[in-house]
Design an enzyme around this catalytic site. Structure first.
Site, mmCIF file in Angstrom:
data_model
loop_
_atom_site.group_PDB
_atom_site.id
_atom_site.type_symbol
_atom_site.label_atom_id
_atom_site.label_comp_id
_atom_site.label_asym_id
_atom_site.label_seq_id
_atom_site.Cartn_x
_atom_site.Cartn_y
_atom_site.Cartn_z
ATOM 1 C CE LYS A 225 -44.291 -51.301 -3.503
ATOM 2 N NZ LYS A 225 -45.528 -50.876 -2.826
ATOM 3 C CB SER A 227 -44.105 -49.057 -6.880
ATOM 4 O OG SER A 227 -43.947 -49.047 -5.481
ATOM 5 C CE LYS A 228 -43.600 -46.333 -1.508
ATOM 6 N NZ LYS A 228 -44.670 -45.457 -1.985
ATOM 7 C CB SER A 229 -36.985 -47.721 -7.690
ATOM 8 O OG SER A 229 -35.764 -47.671 -8.389
#
Length: 300
Positions: A225, A227-229
């Site tokens: 995702k 936002s977590k990459s």
């Protein structure tokens, strides 16, 4: 009140990334296409996770992309009295209860609360919704189709107010959507499995139920995702038009003519007329692939 009222509700935990902006664009397009209103609400009920200045930066980013809300911006931190009134109703009706379980005690029984297993009372209990046995919630999502969740076994009695006194997202969002007259919730698919809990809360409080559309999550080249990459860099304001073209492609839409979309305002005007919700995929391509496709389309 208009027949359609949508909203975008970011948490001020950092600058907007492309995945957040995709949700903002999709919800804005549908509201404008319906001739309705589009609101912005800052979901700042978790101060430990907030980043100073993030809310103002997020609003500036929306403005730079031409996504202007109707009316002022609401802040959840100013709406605690509404959440308290709802919580007191649920407690009075026997639909919510104090929970003294610690995290370790819950972990020992699989993390899904079905009864209190606390060894002793706590001075700061959480408040949970009492989920009935056999509780199944089903609804039709405009993008993902029929969704069915057994809330009792998959989620359990969920938190309404945390043991630290902070309001839980599920209660705050349900109260806000009802109080603001939201008819259509358009947001990222990471919140799809939260929707049954929210519908259960709406039922318990006697609140209206909006329509739902959960847009695809943007993934980085690593498949995570966004936002977590590592690819989740803040959205650049240097070339909003290029970013809008990228997001348009991620929403599965047919490319717009370059000669009619030379500015952000022109792009948004054409996009409102051309947007088709039925074209939105349940999964978007990785951002790197979408960027390539968007660039290829712009050269076609």
């Amino acid at each position: 009140m208009p027949a359609y009222r949508g909203r975008f509700a970011p948490s001020p935990t950092g600058p907007l990334h492309a995945g957040s902006l995709l949700a903002a664009l999709g919800s804005w397009l549908l509201a404008r296409q319906a001739g309705g209103q589009w609101l912005v609400r800052i979901e700042d009920v978790d101060p430990p996770r907030e980043v100073a200045g993030a809310a103002q930066a997020q609003l500036a980013t929306l403005a730079a992309f031409g996504l202007h809300p109707d009316g002022g911006v609401d802040y959840q931190s100013e709406r605690g009295h509404l959440y308290l009134a709802a919580l007191e109703r649920l407690l009075a009706d026997g639909l919510a209860f104090e929970c003294h379980c610690s995290r370790s005690e819950l972990a020992a029984v699989g993390g899904i609360h079905r009864r209190c297993v606390a060894a002793q009372p706590r001075p700061d209990p959480a408040i949970r919704l009492r989920v009935p046995d056999g509780c199944e919630i089903a609804f039709d999502d405009a993008v993902h189709g029929r969704i069915v969740q057994r809330v009792d076994t998959e989620v359990g009695d969920f938190v309404l107010r945390r043991s630290d006194g902070l309001w839980a997202y599920q209660l705050a969002v349900v109260v806000d959507d009802a109080e603001q007259g939201i008819t259509d919730v358009v947001r990222g698919a990471d919140l799809l499995d939260s929707t049954p809990r929210q519908r259960l809360l709406q039922r318990a409080l006697g609140l209206p139920t909006p329509r739902y559309a959960h847009l695809p999550l943007l993934l980085g080249a690593d498949g995570r995702k966004l936002s977590k990459s590592e690819a989740a860099l803040p959205v650049s304001l240097d070339d909003p038009l290029a970013t809008l073209r990228l997001l348009w492609a991620c929403l599965g839409q047919a490319p717009l003519a370059d000669e009619r979309t030379r500015t952000t305002a022109e792009f948004l005007r054409e996009a409102v007329a051309a947007f088709h919700l039925e074209r939105v995929p349940t999964r978007a391509p990785p951002v790197s692939a979408a960027a390539h496709n968007a660039n290829a389309n712009s050269r076609a």
